[in-house]
Design a protein around this motif. Structure first.
Motif, PDB file in Angstrom:
ATOM      1  N   GLY A   1       0.705  -1.095  -0.162  1.00 22.68           N
ATOM      2  CA  GLY A   1      -0.122   0.210  -0.048  1.00 22.68           C
ATOM      3  C   GLY A   1       1.084   1.347  -0.190  1.00 22.68           C
TER       4      GLY A   1
ATOM      5  N   ARG B   1      -0.675   4.982  -0.028  1.00 21.78           N
ATOM      6  CA  ARG B   1      -2.060   5.525  -0.380  1.00 21.78           C
ATOM      7  C   ARG B   1      -2.205   6.528   0.624  1.00 21.78           C
ATOM      8  NH1 ARG B   1      -4.237   1.286  -0.543  1.00 21.78           N
ATOM      9  NH2 ARG B   1      -5.187   1.300   1.407  1.00 21.78           N
TER      10      ARG B   1
ATOM     11  N   ASP C   1      -2.373   7.330  -4.740  1.00 26.80           N
ATOM     12  CA  ASP C   1      -2.727   5.847  -4.688  1.00 26.80           C
ATOM     13  C   ASP C   1      -1.419   5.379  -5.806  1.00 26.80           C
ATOM     14  OD1 ASP C   1      -3.094   3.372  -4.263  1.00 26.80           O
ATOM     15  OD2 ASP C   1      -5.353   3.198  -4.913  1.00 26.80           O
TER      16      ASP C   1
END
Length: 334
Positions: free
Chosen positions: A148, A150, A161
């Motif tokens: 991730g 983000r 993102d």
């Protein structure tokens, strides 16, 4: 994830410093500093400083460099306004060409690629932290080897993102270095370096723009020691999507101590600091300055090859810096 043992790292370097240097090593040019650049994902939204020496490539000479840095980082913070999630391992590959235009000027170009994903080190790092009773930053609460990168805003809108990448071209940098002063014995040098950064199409989609950086570089040498320094600033130009959370400029510095161990080998320790890239998101880790302790070895292999191997640790740990980076550089002189 945090692995901060600066006392042990500094102690190991002090042991190296007391080893005898090979006679004649003082007559050789320094190999350092170690190549290092900030690896924090949000720090890399714009120009990220890279550590290098003050001496330009000699007139008429070409130098080709390949640096690879593998890093791991984890940060999860949900504030009243923003949700921040970082969980990735990443390989940065930088290919650089330098040419000596004159006795005091070099010019060059650099291409940076990025490979990112969940990686494979999470389970090992969890066990390491458990055995040595180190903080684990809630990593164990999330799936192993997850990914991730983000930032989500107060209204639920995704501000940033970044998808997984495989050898994606991150940016192209054009640069020039001018040595403005050198002492008669060559033991003191001051230079100025200018860099223009051009993000690729993929990065422009995240709101990035071209950036400029200007820095001063210095070196001081003694019998078996060399000190390297850098101080500079850069722009941080982004589009409307990121403008509310990204500072418009940044400052950075580095200081490195190099010890000659043999005619072909030096040990180096350096510290690299930069101002935060993000603002106003309520995450103290990401809105604090970034600090990195880097240590390793550098040297030559024959007349044409140079190399260095380094390890970076975030110091202090609660900062935008990645948790650690293992770096390797190989240089060919023509």
């Amino acid at each position: 994830m945090r692995i901060t043992r600066p006392g042990a790292l500094v102690a190991s370097l002090l042991v190296l410093a007391h080893l005898p240097a090979t006679p004649g090593a003082a007559q050789r040019a320094p190999f350092g500093p170690l190549h290092f650049e900030e690896g924090g994902p949000f720090q890399r939204i714009s120009y990220t400083p890279m550590v290098e020496g003050a001496d330009p490539v000699p007139r008429g000479h070409l130098r080709a460099e390949l640096w690879m840095g593998y890093s791991n980082t984890f940060n999860r913070d949900s504030t009243a306004g923003y949700d921040v999630y970082l969980d990735l391992e990443r390989l940065i590959t930088a290919a650089t060409l330098r040419y000596g235009v004159s006795d005091n000027v070099e010019a060059g170009v650099r291409f940076t690629t990025e490979t990112s994903g969940g990686g494979f080190l999470d389970s090992f790092l969890n066990q390491w932290h458990h055995v040595f009773h180190l903080a684990n930053a809630d990593r164990g609460l999330y799936p192993m080897n997850g990914y991730g990168e983000r930032i989500v805003g107060p209204d639920g809108k995704v501000i940033l993102d970044v998808p997984r990448r495989t050898m994606a071209l991150e940016d192209v940098r054009l640069f020039a270095k001018w040595r403005g002063w050198r002492s008669p014995d060559g033991k003191r040098t001051l230079s100025v370096r200018a860099v223009g950064r051009i993000p690729t199409g993929a990065n422009r989609a995240e709101g990035q723009r071209d950036d400029l950086a200007l820095m001063a570089l210095g070196r001081m040498s003694w019998t078996h020691w060399h000190l390297h320094g850098m101080l500079g600033g850069s722009t941080a130009r982004v589009g409307p999507q990121l403008a509310s959370v990204v500072r418009r400029s940044g400052w950075f510095f580095s200081a490195a101590a190099e010890r000659t161990m043999a005619p072909w080998l030096s040990g180096v320790v350096e510290y690299v600091w930069s101002t935060p890239r993000l603002r106003g998101i309520g995450d103290p880790d990401q809105e604090s300055p970034s600090g990195n302790l880097v240590f390793g070895a550098t040297g030559s292999a024959g007349r044409s090859w140079l190399w260095d191997v380094s390890f970076q640790e975030d110091v202090p740990p609660n900062s935008p810096a990645v948790d650690f980076t293992l770096g390797v550089r190989v240089t060919r002189r023509f």
